[in-house]
Design an enzyme around this catalytic site. Structure first.
Site, PDB file in Angstrom:
ATOM      1  N   ASP A 152       0.839  -1.203   0.000  1.00 19.71           N
ATOM      2  CA  ASP A 152       0.000   0.000   0.000  1.00 19.71           C
ATOM      3  C   ASP A 152       0.876   1.256   0.000  1.00 19.71           C
ATOM      4  O   ASP A 152       2.034   1.209   0.410  1.00 19.71           O
ATOM      5  CB  ASP A 152      -0.896   0.032   1.245  1.00 19.71           C
TER       6      ASP A 152
HETATM    7  N1  URA Z   1      -1.261  -5.997   3.764  1.00 23.17           N
HETATM    8  C1  URA Z   1      -1.760  -4.740   3.785  1.00 23.17           C
HETATM    9  O1  URA Z   1      -2.805  -4.496   4.364  1.00 23.17           O
HETATM   10  N2  URA Z   1      -1.072  -3.778   3.172  1.00 23.17           N
HETATM   11  C2  URA Z   1       0.105  -3.989   2.542  1.00 23.17           C
HETATM   12  O2  URA Z   1       0.699  -3.053   2.006  1.00 23.17           O
HETATM   13  C3  URA Z   1       0.624  -5.295   2.531  1.00 23.17           C
HETATM   14  C4  URA Z   1      -0.086  -6.284   3.149  1.00 23.17           C
END
Ligand code: URA
Length: 254
Positions: free
Chosen positions: A103
């Site tokens: 993310d």
């Molecule tokens: N899980 C998440 O919620 N975000 C990420 O960036 C990676 C795994």
């Protein structure tokens, strides 16, 4: 064709300055001749380059490890924001893709490669390659909730028959944190569903306040790789990356 010093830098032999010294000191030979000039051009696909007598083999694919900062998108291009490929300054990024998605506000270990087969291998849950995250939490977490995360939780995904698509078995342990800081756990999963870690913590009534990927397979985020820094993976690191974990396999087969 490419410059000898660039070829050596890409093989992780050191900084440009260190490589210049290696060449000046006569440690590099090409096709049997010692080379003293860093700007010598070589054909990396046919020439044989040796460092102190050991051949540095040409790699068909390129593999980078990046310590992703927050605020950067895991994509190959985006009109509005900087992408992880923008951080590979000075590299030819054509054909490169990030392995899986972090993310925008997630930090940590991200592999970027043009090896599509490896990309698929690392992401497919059936290969049991763990992705481990350092997870900072809004609230304290109970042993019972940790147990739930390990066994699998309902994060709202549904199968075709509308039954809950529970997350696959995971590993979870408590981390250390200072007084007044958010509680920390380490969660290792072998899937990569959308916002999976955040949704798993939501499913047990908690909230992720910060997230960092610290390991993939047997490869941990190198301690000397500062945030936003990247470098080529070494051959040993590439082997570690592909390592699967028997503990998760055991859990899956139960
Ligand atoms: N899980 C998440 O919620 N975000 C990420 O960036 C990676 C795994």
């Amino acid at each position: 064709m490419q410059r000898l010093d660039k070829f050596l830098a890409d093989r992780g032999l050191g900084t440009r300055k260190q490589i210049k010294d290696l060449i000046k000191n006569g440690t590099i030979s090409v096709n049997g001749d010692v080379i003293y000039k860093a700007d010598t051009h070589i054909d990396e696909t046919t020439d044989h380059v040796y460092y102190m007598g050991e051949e540095l083999v040409y790699e068909k694919n390129r593999y980078y490890i990046l310590n992703k900062p927050s605020g950067v998108i895991t994509a190959t291009n985006d009109k509005r924001a900087a992408t992880v490929l923008d951080l590979l300054e000075g590299e030819n990024t054509k054909g490169l893709s990030p392995v899986g998605r972090l993310d925008i506000d997630t930090e940590g270990l991200l592999i970027i490669t043009d090896d599509g087969a490896l990309n698929h291998y690392l992401l497919s849950p059936s290969h049991h390659v763990e992705k481990e995250y350092e997870v900072h939490l809004r609230h304290d977490i109970t042993d019972k909730d940790i147990e739930k995360l390990i066994k699998g939780v309902d994060i709202g995904d549904r199968r075709k028959d509308n039954s809950p698509d529970i997350t696959l078995p995971a590993k979870c342990r408590r981390g250390e944190y200072g007084e007044g800081a958010d509680p920390v756990i380490y969660l290792a999963i072998c899937e990569g569903r959308f916002h999976q870690v955040k949704r798993m913590l939501e499913a047990v009534g908690n909230e992720v306040t910060a997230l960092k990927r610290v390991r993939m397979g047997g490869l941990s985020l190198p301690a000397d790789l500062e945030i936003s820094e990247y470098r080529r993976l070494t051959a040993d690191e590439l082997t570690l990356l592909k390592k699967t974990d028997d503990l998760i396999v055991d859990n899956l087969e139960e």
